[in-house]
Design a protein around this motif. Structure first.
Motif, PDB file in Angstrom:
ATOM      1  N   SER A 219      -2.682   4.052   3.451  1.00 11.91           N
ATOM      2  CA  SER A 219      -1.974   3.824   2.348  1.00 11.91           C
ATOM      3  C   SER A 219      -0.672   3.629   2.042  1.00 11.91           C
ATOM      4  CB  SER A 219      -1.425   5.646   2.641  1.00 11.91           C
ATOM      5  OG  SER A 219      -2.756   6.578   2.558  1.00 11.91           O
ATOM      6  N   THR A 220      -0.256   2.684   3.184  1.00 13.31           N
ATOM      7  CA  THR A 220       1.090   1.948   2.823  1.00 13.31           C
ATOM      8  C   THR A 220       0.734   0.486   2.886  1.00 13.31           C
ATOM      9  OG1 THR A 220       1.853   4.118   3.968  1.00 13.31           O
ATOM     10  CG2 THR A 220       3.317   1.547   3.229  1.00 13.31           C
ATOM     11  N   LEU A 221       0.371  -0.743   2.267  1.00 17.53           N
ATOM     12  CA  LEU A 221       0.060  -1.760   2.103  1.00 17.53           C
ATOM     13  C   LEU A 221       1.076  -2.585   3.499  1.00 17.53           C
ATOM     14  CD1 LEU A 221      -2.498  -3.649   1.769  1.00 17.53           C
ATOM     15  CD2 LEU A 221      -1.698  -4.479  -0.271  1.00 17.53           C
ATOM     16  N   LYS A 222       1.029  -3.395   3.955  1.00 22.43           N
ATOM     17  CA  LYS A 222       1.826  -3.913   5.100  1.00 22.43           C
ATOM     18  C   LYS A 222       1.207  -5.745   4.873  1.00 22.43           C
ATOM     19  CE  LYS A 222       4.853  -1.139   6.573  1.00 22.43           C
ATOM     20  NZ  LYS A 222       4.126  -0.070   7.274  1.00 22.43           N
TER      21      LYS A 222
ATOM     22  N   LEU B 201      11.076   0.446  -8.319  1.00 23.23           N
ATOM     23  CA  LEU B 201      10.696   0.952  -8.575  1.00 23.23           C
ATOM     24  C   LEU B 201       9.046   1.673  -7.680  1.00 23.23           C
ATOM     25  CD1 LEU B 201       8.986   1.910 -11.629  1.00 23.23           C
ATOM     26  CD2 LEU B 201       7.071  -0.307 -11.367  1.00 23.23           C
ATOM     27  N   TYR B 202       9.105   0.561  -6.332  1.00 23.73           N
ATOM     28  CA  TYR B 202       8.847   1.474  -5.685  1.00 23.73           C
ATOM     29  C   TYR B 202       9.722   2.515  -4.901  1.00 23.73           C
ATOM     30  CZ  TYR B 202       6.197   1.347  -0.805  1.00 23.73           C
ATOM     31  OH  TYR B 202       5.709   1.777   0.304  1.00 23.73           O
ATOM     32  N   GLU B 203      10.623   2.588  -5.248  1.00 21.77           N
ATOM     33  CA  GLU B 203      11.256   3.490  -4.199  1.00 21.77           C
ATOM     34  C   GLU B 203      10.732   4.764  -4.912  1.00 21.77           C
ATOM     35  OE1 GLU B 203      14.488   2.104  -3.294  1.00 21.77           O
ATOM     36  OE2 GLU B 203      14.370   1.218  -1.364  1.00 21.77           O
TER      37      GLU B 203
ATOM     38  N   ALA C 227       0.778   4.181  -1.514  1.00 20.22           N
ATOM     39  CA  ALA C 227       2.427   5.044  -1.476  1.00 20.22           C
ATOM     40  C   ALA C 227       2.761   3.991  -2.690  1.00 20.22           C
ATOM     41  CB  ALA C 227       2.889   4.236  -0.520  1.00 20.22           C
ATOM     42  N   GLY C 228       2.460   3.420  -3.559  1.00 24.42           N
ATOM     43  CA  GLY C 228       3.075   2.766  -5.042  1.00 24.42           C
ATOM     44  C   GLY C 228       3.429   1.472  -5.202  1.00 24.42           C
ATOM     45  N   LEU C 229       3.554   0.557  -4.577  1.00 21.81           N
ATOM     46  CA  LEU C 229       3.660  -0.734  -4.768  1.00 21.81           C
ATOM     47  C   LEU C 229       3.524  -1.678  -5.510  1.00 21.81           C
ATOM     48  CD1 LEU C 229       2.051  -2.468  -0.998  1.00 21.81           C
ATOM     49  CD2 LEU C 229       4.921  -2.921  -1.905  1.00 21.81           C
TER      50      LEU C 229
END
Lengths: 129, 261, 278
Positions: free
Chosen positions: B69-72, B88-90, B189-191
């Motif tokens: 869910s969290t692109l790295k 915005l991400y936060e 996650a919302g990037l």
């Protein structure tokens, strides 16, 4: 000759535009036997599927107040094939819009044709049949 | 440099492609296959004039290995958000923690955008043709077309999945995409990303023919301080037939279950 | 050749055949001109049908020519015309059983009152069959080994035709069903079952059940410039008998299917079972 051509062209344009407003199931809510012309200002354009929506502010001649009309158009897919772009109509544009009004009489209709400052939006699609 | 293995591979690829171009009819199949073999032999005879050994066939159903869910980035870190994007991400993270995913259009059946659609935990199908590579996803039946050998449009009306053009660099399928609408995300996650997003995807078939290695390059100067890369792996799902998935129907059922209608 | 009464060679048979032929010829001569009177041309304005549309035109001059290979249906095809009711001919309803004809009439009346009954398409569900093939949006056909895929522009619907195999024993019921295909010479035959009953046969609202069965026969005509479809519709629950109709799709190499996200702003989503325009 020029007038004839212009009349023919506009008739063809109207016919094709009317078809672009392909009578989706929902278009039964509009009275296709009636036409109405609205003169006003674009408040908002929703360039979306399944249909574009144009919110227009029109002056109510009786009361003088501005009234908002919701005009449903065709799909951006069909309209873009007739020369429309997302930016063809913008908030603030002065427009003349011809619609089939809602059967229930409220402030809405289906888009037949529209011009901004006298210039019509869109052109007939390529490929006749 | 040509070698026996390369020649054999070429013959197999050419034969497969020739027969694929003529879909299996009923009775006349045998003469067609023979014709395809003759064609392949002729092309093979001309092989020294051809560069490379022909692209691999990516047609088939694929699913992601190790969905996250969290692109790295490839280096394992959070992508280099600029200050405004970081805020915005936060906000997205905080909302998600509260159970509020309204920032995520996927919850309303909107397309996830790219590359996120390629990173979802649902299989997709590649249909590889000579002029177009089709990606058809299980997620709400979403299609994406990458047009081989073309240039990206100059001033397009932006779309959820943008516009994709592709070319083969030897065995690697390279896809360039732009013309993205704002509002989609790069991961669950919302990037965020902007309409300046330019995505480059590289797909390479593993030696066993059953894995697909992918590399994503994200360039978005309005959102990230510099371009960055991510990667993903997919595995073939032979025999898996993508079922019909209608998000609007699933959403309506969910709303009914929640007591709203 | 021996006909339905057909025993060759006997004098009685010959007389009988002549008698039947005379009746047929006479009957044909009498029935030829006007369409049979139906509820729909009875003049009742509450049952007025929505008139068909012109649909797509042919490819513009200078377009890539079609390929003549009858077994290569790849490309973008766009329906000529558009019929709101998919009976055996324009203006003729499907042969619905009486109770389902009453339902169709109810739906047509609701439409004409301006309060059309909710249908699948206005909820961003797939249109079902045969209705999806009556699409006013482009359809792209892609062929890969063992499969023919129909990629519809409208609301990104997709049909996967599995070649040369049988339907599963108990297919799950879906909006677009389970489709299998095979070639009969130059005709692609597609057989579809496993359709749920949450769609209508057509835009006007003809009903079908989960026992709906469609058979499509596709054939390239006019040197590949057109794709002819003969659609056969069968439903032992709602129809008196199977029926067929013909449609033509134009080869349109100048057209690319575009993104169509029905869910992004559906202001026609039904409220209390009635399609609206809000």
């Amino acid at each position: 000759m020029k007038t004839q051509q212009a009349t023919l062209a506009s008739a063809v344009l109207s016919a094709l535009l009317a078809q672009a407003v392909w009578a989706h199931h929902s278009f039964a809510t509009f009275d296709t036997a009636q036409q109405k012309t609205l003169v006003g200002t674009i408040k908002e354009v929703q360039w979306t599927n399944p249909h574009i929506w144009v919110q227009v502010l029109v002056k109510n001649d009786a009361t003088g107040e501005m009234v908002e009309w919701s005009i449903e158009g065709g799909s951006p897919n069909g309209l873009s094939r007739q020369g429309w772009r997302r930016s063809s109509l913008k908030a603030g544009d002065p427009v003349e819009i011809v619609i089939h009004p809602l059967k229930n009489g409220s402030n809405g209709g289906s888009l037949m044709k529209v011009s901004v400052n006298g210039k019509p939006i869109g052109k007939p699609p390529a490929g006749k049949g | 440099m040509r070698n026996t293995g390369g020649l054999l591979r070429t013959l197999r690829t050419l034969r497969a492609r020739a027969t694929r171009a003529l879909p299996a009819p009923g009775a006349p199949e045998a003469p067609r296959t023979l014709g395809a073999l003759v064609l392949a032999a002729l092309l093979l005879a001309a092989a020294p004039a051809m560069a490379g050994s022909g692209p691999p066939d990516l047609t088939g159903v694929w699913s992601i290995v190790g969905h996250t869910s969290t692109l790295k980035t490839i280096e394992g870190s959070l992508p280099p958000l600029n200050a405004a994007a970081r805020t915005l991400y936060e906000q997205h993270l905080a909302a998600a923690a509260r159970g509020d995913r309204s920032f995520d259009g996927v919850t309303r059946c909107l397309p996830p955008g790219l590359p996120r659609l390629m990173l979802m935990n649902e299989p997709f199908e590649i249909l590889q043709r000579q002029r177009v590579i089709y990606f058809v996803h299980q997620l709400n039946r979403l299609p994406r077309r990458a047009y081989l050998g073309e240039q990206l449009p100059e001033d397009p009306d932006p779309l959820y999945l943008g516009f994709s053009v592709a070319h083969w660099q030897g065995d690697v399928l390279v896809i360039e995409s732009s013309g993205f609408r704002e509002g989609t995300l790069l991961d669950d996650a919302g990037l965020p990303h902007s309409d300046a997003l330019h995505l480059t995807e590289r797909y390479q078939l593993g030696k066993d023919g059953r894995t697909l290695h992918a590399r994503f390059k994200i360039e978005d100067p309005k959102t990230y301080t510099h371009s960055w890369n991510a990667q993903a792996e997919y595995v073939r799902r032979p025999g898996y037939e993508i079922p019909e998935e209608v998000c609007a129907d699933q959403l309506a059922s969910k709303l009914r279950q929640n007591g709203k209608d | 050749m021996s006909g339905p009464l057909g025993q060759r060679g006997t004098k009685a048979g010959a007389c009988l055949r002549a008698f039947v032929w005379t009746l047929l010829v006479a009957g044909t001569a009498v029935a030829a001109p006007p369409a049979p009177k139906t509820l729909f041309n009875s003049g009742d304005p509450t049952l007025a049908l929505t008139p068909p549309l012109r649909g797509a035109g042919i490819a513009p001059p200078g377009s890539a020519p079609p390929n003549a290979d009858p077994h290569n249906l790849e490309g973008v095809w766009w329906l000529q015309g558009y019929e709101y009711m998919l009976g055996p001919a324009s203006g003729v309803p499907p042969p619905l059983k009486p109770e389902y004809m009453r339902i169709l009439e109810r739906r047509i009346r609701a439409k004409n009152r301006g309060t059309p009954e909710a249908d699948a398409s206005t909820q961003c569900f797939p249109h079902g069959m045969p209705r999806l093939m009556e699409s006013p949006y482009p359809i792209e056909i892609v062929q890969t080994p063992g499969r023919i895929t129909f990629l519809h522009e409208v609301a990104h619907n997709i049909r996967r035709i599995w070649m040369n195999r049988a339907h599963p024993a108990n297919p799950p019921l879906t909006f677009l069903g389970d489709s299998v295909g095979h070639w009969e010479a130059d005709t692609l035959v597609v057989d579809t079952v496993g359709l749920n009953d949450r769609t209508f046969i057509d835009d006007e609202g003809s009903s079908h059940s989960t026992r709906l069965h469609t058979i499509e026969r596709y054939r390239k005509i006019d040197g590949g410039a057109n794709l002819e479809l003969i659609m056969t519709v069968e439903d032992p629950v709602t129809l008196e008998h199977p029926y067929s109709y013909r449609r033509v799709y134009h080869w349109r190499p100048d057209i690319r299917p575009q993104e169509y996200v029905c869910e992004e702003n559906n202001r026609n989503a039904p409220i209390n079972g009635v399609t609206v325009a809000k």
